[in-house]
Design a protein around this motif. Sequence first.
Motif, PDB file in Angstrom:
ATOM      1  N   ARG A  28       0.879  -1.165   0.000  1.00 11.83           N
ATOM      2  CA  ARG A  28       0.000   0.000   0.000  1.00 11.83           C
ATOM      3  C   ARG A  28       0.917   1.216   0.000  1.00 11.83           C
ATOM      4  N   VAL A  29       0.516   2.238  -0.727  1.00  9.47           N
ATOM      5  CA  VAL A  29       1.358   3.417  -0.927  1.00  9.47           C
ATOM      6  C   VAL A  29       0.552   4.660  -0.554  1.00  9.47           C
ATOM      7  N   ILE A  30       1.203   5.593   0.137  1.00 10.14           N
ATOM      8  CA  ILE A  30       0.561   6.886   0.365  1.00 10.14           C
ATOM      9  C   ILE A  30       1.156   7.886  -0.618  1.00 10.14           C
ATOM     10  N   PHE A  31       0.293   8.734  -1.137  1.00  7.24           N
ATOM     11  CA  PHE A  31       0.694   9.721  -2.136  1.00  7.24           C
ATOM     12  C   PHE A  31       0.481  11.127  -1.580  1.00  7.24           C
ATOM     13  N   PRO A  32       1.554  11.920  -1.470  1.00  9.67           N
ATOM     14  CA  PRO A  32       1.403  13.288  -0.962  1.00  9.67           C
ATOM     15  C   PRO A  32       0.384  14.112  -1.752  1.00  9.67           C
ATOM     16  N   ASP A  33       0.298  13.875  -3.073  1.00 13.46           N
ATOM     17  CA  ASP A  33      -0.646  14.656  -3.883  1.00 13.46           C
ATOM     18  C   ASP A  33      -2.088  14.158  -3.750  1.00 13.46           C
ATOM     19  N   LYS A  34      -2.290  13.112  -2.964  1.00  5.49           N
ATOM     20  CA  LYS A  34      -3.633  12.581  -2.704  1.00  5.49           C
ATOM     21  C   LYS A  34      -3.915  12.602  -1.197  1.00  5.49           C
ATOM     22  N   ASP A  35      -3.454  13.655  -0.524  1.00  6.16           N
ATOM     23  CA  ASP A  35      -3.683  13.860   0.921  1.00  6.16           C
ATOM     24  C   ASP A  35      -3.164  12.708   1.770  1.00  6.16           C
ATOM     25  N   ASN A  36      -2.118  12.038   1.313  1.00  4.24           N
ATOM     26  CA  ASN A  36      -1.495  10.915   2.025  1.00  4.24           C
ATOM     27  C   ASN A  36      -2.466   9.782   2.338  1.00  4.24           C
TER      28      ASN A  36
END
Length: 142
Positions: A28-36
């Motif tokens: 699973r990945v968190i994306f800074p541009d998707k509000d983490n």
Amino acid sequence: MNNKNTENASVARFGYISDYDAETHMARVIFPDKDNLPSAWLPVVIPNSLRNKDEIHLDINEHVFCMMMGNGIEAGVVIGAIYDNKNKPPESDKDTRKVKFEDGTEILYDRKNHELKINCVGNITIHADGNMKISAARIDLN
């Protein structure tokens, strides 16, 4: 412009591993541009998975490059880890390939000088079901 085509287009995205399953090789990945927000479980791309199999695991907080289907975070793949300002490559010589482990163990091959170096912090085990041959101009045992 057709909105259906842009909705289904692949989107390159950078993020950080938030969870990793070594058994399924999914992350699973968190994306800074998707509000983490964490992604769905995504497969991690590896060099081989059929007759030859590779096992390279990612760490939590590892900086990764992903290819997502559409602009969301539900479908895609983790292409691989990348270096950044915090995590620099372990070797800057273009003629060497180096694997450096967290405990300090290193495997380095210098293709220019035709030299393989292994520096292991712990034990090394070599097993052969058949014969073993060691050949060199000189062998020093210490």
